[in-house]
Design an enzyme around this catalytic site. Structure first.
Site, PDB file in Angstrom:
ATOM      1  N   ASP A  33     168.457  96.359  72.302  1.00  0.00           N
ATOM      2  CA  ASP A  33     168.682  95.911  74.006  1.00  0.00           C
ATOM      3  C   ASP A  33     168.310  96.999  74.905  1.00  0.00           C
ATOM      4  OD1 ASP A  33     170.442  95.090  76.005  1.00  0.00           O
ATOM      5  OD2 ASP A  33     171.229  93.565  74.688  1.00  0.00           O
ATOM      6  N   SER A 127     166.312  76.734  77.692  1.00  0.00           N
ATOM      7  CA  SER A 127     167.184  76.672  78.769  1.00  0.00           C
ATOM      8  C   SER A 127     166.970  75.029  79.282  1.00  0.00           C
ATOM      9  CB  SER A 127     167.329  77.567  79.792  1.00  0.00           C
ATOM     10  OG  SER A 127     167.973  76.879  80.991  1.00  0.00           O
ATOM     11  N   TYR A 152     162.369  82.185  87.388  1.00  0.00           N
ATOM     12  CA  TYR A 152     163.344  82.465  86.016  1.00  0.00           C
ATOM     13  C   TYR A 152     162.970  81.055  85.412  1.00  0.00           C
ATOM     14  CZ  TYR A 152     167.219  81.223  83.259  1.00  0.00           C
ATOM     15  OH  TYR A 152     167.855  80.923  82.210  1.00  0.00           O
ATOM     16  N   LYS A 156     161.232  80.330  81.474  1.00  0.00           N
ATOM     17  CA  LYS A 156     161.574  79.667  80.282  1.00  0.00           C
ATOM     18  C   LYS A 156     160.462  78.671  79.846  1.00  0.00           C
ATOM     19  CE  LYS A 156     165.533  81.418  79.494  1.00  0.00           C
ATOM     20  NZ  LYS A 156     165.761  82.461  78.438  1.00  0.00           N
ATOM     21  N   TYR A 180     169.546  75.516  75.611  1.00  0.00           N
ATOM     22  CA  TYR A 180     171.078  75.517  75.996  1.00  0.00           C
ATOM     23  C   TYR A 180     171.257  74.687  77.356  1.00  0.00           C
ATOM     24  CZ  TYR A 180     170.022  79.988  73.368  1.00  0.00           C
ATOM     25  OH  TYR A 180     169.827  80.888  72.689  1.00  0.00           O
ATOM     26  N   ARG A 234     177.607  68.448  84.820  1.00  0.00           N
ATOM     27  CA  ARG A 234     176.860  69.508  83.978  1.00  0.00           C
ATOM     28  C   ARG A 234     177.377  69.278  82.456  1.00  0.00           C
ATOM     29  NH1 ARG A 234     174.502  70.179  87.827  1.00  0.00           N
ATOM     30  NH2 ARG A 234     173.614  71.945  88.848  1.00  0.00           N
TER      31      ARG A 234
HETATM   32  N1  UDP Z   1     179.290  76.039  91.128  1.00  0.00           N
HETATM   33  C1  UDP Z   1     180.105  75.961  92.119  1.00  0.00           C
HETATM   34  N2  UDP Z   1     180.793  77.101  92.589  1.00  0.00           N
HETATM   35  C2  UDP Z   1     180.306  78.510  92.116  1.00  0.00           C
HETATM   36  C3  UDP Z   1     179.429  78.249  91.066  1.00  0.00           C
HETATM   37  C4  UDP Z   1     178.926  77.253  90.659  1.00  0.00           C
HETATM   38  O1  UDP Z   1     180.642  74.918  92.761  1.00  0.00           O
HETATM   39  O2  UDP Z   1     180.827  79.288  92.554  1.00  0.00           O
HETATM   40  C5  UDP Z   1     178.742  74.729  90.496  1.00  0.00           C
HETATM   41  C6  UDP Z   1     177.154  74.592  90.937  1.00  0.00           C
HETATM   42  O3  UDP Z   1     176.938  74.254  91.956  1.00  0.00           O
HETATM   43  C7  UDP Z   1     176.882  73.898  89.697  1.00  0.00           C
HETATM   44  C8  UDP Z   1     177.917  74.098  88.607  1.00  0.00           C
HETATM   45  O4  UDP Z   1     179.042  74.627  89.208  1.00  0.00           O
HETATM   46  O5  UDP Z   1     177.136  72.215  90.114  1.00  0.00           O
HETATM   47  C9  UDP Z   1     177.256  74.866  87.459  1.00  0.00           C
HETATM   48  O6  UDP Z   1     176.577  75.806  88.203  1.00  0.00           O
HETATM   49  P1  UDP Z   1     176.269  77.289  87.229  1.00  0.00           P
HETATM   50  O7  UDP Z   1     175.673  78.158  88.536  1.00  0.00           O
HETATM   51  O8  UDP Z   1     177.504  77.867  86.365  1.00  0.00           O
HETATM   52  O9  UDP Z   1     175.063  76.554  86.376  1.00  0.00           O
HETATM   53  P2  UDP Z   1     173.904  75.968  86.505  1.00  0.00           P
HETATM   54  O10 UDP Z   1     173.898  74.588  86.045  1.00  0.00           O
HETATM   55  O11 UDP Z   1     173.724  75.837  87.959  1.00  0.00           O
HETATM   56  O12 UDP Z   1     172.782  76.517  85.818  1.00  0.00           O
END
Ligand code: UDP
Length: 345
Positions: A33, A127, A152, A156, A180, A234
């Site tokens: 790392d 991802s 980003y 991927k 993931y 999600r």
């Molecule tokens: N989210 C939220 N508040 C936060 C961070 C994330 O409501 O402070 C929501 C975001 O809009 C999404 C979900 O949580 O619908 C997952 O977000 P995250 O950034 O963890 O992962 P993503 O799926 O976007 O990669």
């Protein structure tokens, strides 16, 4: 003799959990790392959990081809799991060259050096971001990849393509990409977990920091989405479950069980959970009342995505096991551990 697995980016959140599971499955692990996005906390935690005080940590940058060469000369590596990469979506928009430069160069170096040193097995941490906003969920590995919405995300996709094309051209290597979904939670020991720098972007670290009083209030981004409760859906996958998937995938490669030279697996639970449901589950699992409010949608968020993990279930013999409550309890235990031991509060 035990096979040796190199975990690039192994001192970070996912890498440290994977290292623990590999060691407990009997593999020798070399962690490497550049420590650009982590400190020694997780690596020390891994040593404690596994009792492996002698676990090697090589501090090096995978963009440095000579350093990668030296690493493969020092250790006889049988398989590589490649995590070393930048992962902040927002930053990648402002600094695309940093992302393309680092994420692609490091992976190319890993593949090149693996070939030269007779390491046949390469696993890439991909991802669900490659699916973009899917036309429908659950998504299977055959669902179309959508144009990436950030540099980003594009790295991927490109790294997947680099691996696919490389294994096709060079018969001495084979590859697996694990896609993931949303990894959350922490090891049940609370000795390793996610360590976001600055204000967390991801939902669960933001929740635990709000519960700990570090942040005042969680903003739920959007409650007017076309979903049952208006918040995004999600597939939240427990980090320990996700880490175990790597052990199954590495075993499949090392035991010569792959059916094609390049395979892709979704790593998720198959269950959609809304942001609101997750917040409610966190409160219930930990007996905490969370301060939250609804806020406007966040740019770039997809409405709904969850996995069809049946290919991984069938071919890897892996399945997500922990409940969302267990996972959210582990996330909170980790936050408490951080507040106590590191005075981060
Ligand atoms: N989210 C939220 N508040 C936060 C961070 C994330 O409501 O402070 C929501 C975001 O809009 C999404 C979900 O949580 O619908 C997952 O977000 P995250 O950034 O963890 O992962 P993503 O799926 O976007 O990669």
């Amino acid at each position: 003799m035990a096979k040796t697995v190199l975990v690039s980016g192994g001192a970070g959140f996912i890498g440290s959990h994977v290292t623990v599971e590999l060691i407990s499955a009997g593999y020798d692990v070399v962690v490497a790392d550049n420590m650009s996005n982590c400190d020694m906390t997780c690596f020390e935690g891994v040593k404690k959990i596994t009792g492996r005080e002698d676990l090697p940590l090589v501090k090096m940058d995978f963009c440095d081809a000579e350093a990668v060469e030296e690493l493969f000369t020092t250790y006889k590596i049988d398989a590589v799991i490649h995590f070393a990469g930048f992962k902040a979506v927002g930053e990648s928009v402002y600094e695309p060259l940093k992302y393309y430069g680092n994420n692609l160069t490091s992976f190319i170096n890993v593949i090149e050096t693996s070939r030269r040193h007779g390491c046949e097995n390469i696993l890439f941490s991909s991802s669900a971001t490659v699916y973009g906003e899917p036309d429908k969920s659950p998504v299977t590995e055959k669902s179309p990849r959508k144009p990436a919405t950030s540099p980003y995300g594009n790295t991927k996709q490109i790294c997947e393509d680099i691996l696919r094309d490389s294994v096709k051209a060079y018969p001495e290597i084979k590859g697996i990409a694990l896609r993931y979904f949303n990894p959350i939670g922490a090891h049940p020991s609370a000795l390793i977990g996610e360590l976001p720098r600055g204000v967390p972007n991801n939902l669960v670290p933001y929740i635990t920091q709000t519960a700990a009083g570090i942040r005042e209030c969680l903003s739920i981004y959007g409650n007017d989405y076309p979903t049952p409760d208006g918040t995004c859906l999600r597939d939240y996958i427990d980090i320990t479950d996700l880490a175990k998937a790597h052990v199954y995938a590495v075993r499949r490669m090392l035991e010569g069980k792959m059916e094609e030279e390049y395979e892709i697996f979704n790593i998720g639970t198959g269950k959609p959970v809304s942001v609101m449901e997750l917040v409610t589950a966190f409160q219930k699992a930990n007996g905490i009342k969370l301060n939250y409010k609804f806020a406007p949608r966040r740019a770039g968020d997809v409405t709904a995505i969850w996995a069809d993990p049946s290919l991984a279930n069938k071919k890897l013999g892996w399945k997500a096991e922990r409940t969302i409550e267990e996972t959210l309890k582990s996330a909170w235990d980790w936050q408490l551990h951080l507040d106590k031991t590191l005075g981060r509060k």
